[in-house]
Design a protein around this motif. Structure first.
Motif, PDB file in Angstrom:
ATOM      1  N   PHE A   1      11.224 -14.537  60.301  1.00 27.48           N
ATOM      2  CA  PHE A   1      12.172 -14.832  61.193  1.00 27.48           C
ATOM      3  C   PHE A   1      11.320 -14.030  62.497  1.00 27.48           C
ATOM      4  O   PHE A   1      11.438 -14.711  63.736  1.00 27.48           O
ATOM      5  CB  PHE A   1      13.433 -14.068  61.047  1.00 27.48           C
ATOM      6  CG  PHE A   1      14.299 -13.814  62.139  1.00 27.48           C
ATOM      7  CD1 PHE A   1      15.069 -15.006  62.710  1.00 27.48           C
ATOM      8  CD2 PHE A   1      14.382 -12.682  62.977  1.00 27.48           C
ATOM      9  CE1 PHE A   1      16.047 -14.999  63.892  1.00 27.48           C
ATOM     10  CE2 PHE A   1      15.431 -12.742  63.970  1.00 27.48           C
ATOM     11  CZ  PHE A   1      16.035 -13.863  64.496  1.00 27.48           C
ATOM     12  N   LEU A   2      10.946 -12.921  62.681  1.00 33.04           N
ATOM     13  CA  LEU A   2      10.186 -12.419  63.398  1.00 33.04           C
ATOM     14  C   LEU A   2       8.889 -13.287  64.024  1.00 33.04           C
ATOM     15  O   LEU A   2       8.683 -13.159  65.071  1.00 33.04           O
ATOM     16  CB  LEU A   2       9.798 -10.972  63.037  1.00 33.04           C
ATOM     17  CG  LEU A   2      11.025  -9.855  62.954  1.00 33.04           C
ATOM     18  CD1 LEU A   2      10.501  -8.636  62.643  1.00 33.04           C
ATOM     19  CD2 LEU A   2      11.893  -9.601  64.088  1.00 33.04           C
ATOM     20  N   GLU A   3       8.202 -13.884  62.876  1.00 32.01           N
ATOM     21  CA  GLU A   3       7.180 -14.586  63.109  1.00 32.01           C
ATOM     22  C   GLU A   3       7.233 -15.814  63.960  1.00 32.01           C
ATOM     23  O   GLU A   3       6.996 -16.261  64.845  1.00 32.01           O
ATOM     24  CB  GLU A   3       6.382 -14.992  61.930  1.00 32.01           C
ATOM     25  CG  GLU A   3       5.099 -15.723  62.193  1.00 32.01           C
ATOM     26  CD  GLU A   3       4.422 -16.194  61.011  1.00 32.01           C
ATOM     27  OE1 GLU A   3       4.422 -17.371  60.599  1.00 32.01           O
ATOM     28  OE2 GLU A   3       4.072 -15.086  60.122  1.00 32.01           O
ATOM     29  N   GLY A   4       8.716 -16.399  63.930  1.00 31.69           N
ATOM     30  CA  GLY A   4       9.255 -17.414  64.596  1.00 31.69           C
ATOM     31  C   GLY A   4       9.733 -17.279  65.850  1.00 31.69           C
ATOM     32  O   GLY A   4       9.475 -17.911  66.755  1.00 31.69           O
ATOM     33  N   LEU A   5      10.165 -15.956  66.124  1.00 31.05           N
ATOM     34  CA  LEU A   5      10.539 -15.602  67.510  1.00 31.05           C
ATOM     35  C   LEU A   5       9.152 -15.459  68.283  1.00 31.05           C
ATOM     36  O   LEU A   5       9.201 -15.488  69.407  1.00 31.05           O
ATOM     37  CB  LEU A   5      11.058 -14.181  67.579  1.00 31.05           C
ATOM     38  CG  LEU A   5      12.695 -14.340  66.986  1.00 31.05           C
ATOM     39  CD1 LEU A   5      13.321 -12.921  66.865  1.00 31.05           C
ATOM     40  CD2 LEU A   5      13.425 -14.914  67.735  1.00 31.05           C
TER      41      LEU A   5
END
Length: 83
Positions: free
Chosen positions: A70-74
């Motif tokens: 999720f953080l990588e996507g952000l």
């Protein structure tokens, strides 16, 4: 085989069994140190708790992977939008 040879062979087998028992005991003590509260459990309960602990750790790993994804996507979105 003489009686002396039979006795020597029997004591060697007994020593091997003692070594195996000592090794199992050493591993149980190590496991008790790893598992939270493990020092207070008998062997059966220790193995049950170990199984539950492994499952809990696996769930934590899954959650961390989802969060990291999720953080990588952000971060990717942030880079795309020039921020």
């Amino acid at each position: 085989m003489s009686k002396v040879q039979e006795k020597d062979q029997a004591s060697t087998v007994g020593a091997g069994e003692d070594d195996e028992k000592a090794e199992v005991d050493r591993k149980i003590v190590a496991l008790q140190m790893i598992i939270p509260g493990g020092e207070s459990f008998g062997v059966d309960k220790l193995f049950e708790e170990t199984a539950g602990y492994i499952m809990a750790l696996q769930c934590q790993i899954k959650a961390m992977r989802v969060l990291a994804g999720f953080l990588e996507g952000l971060e990717k979105e942030k880079r795309k939008s020039g921020g």
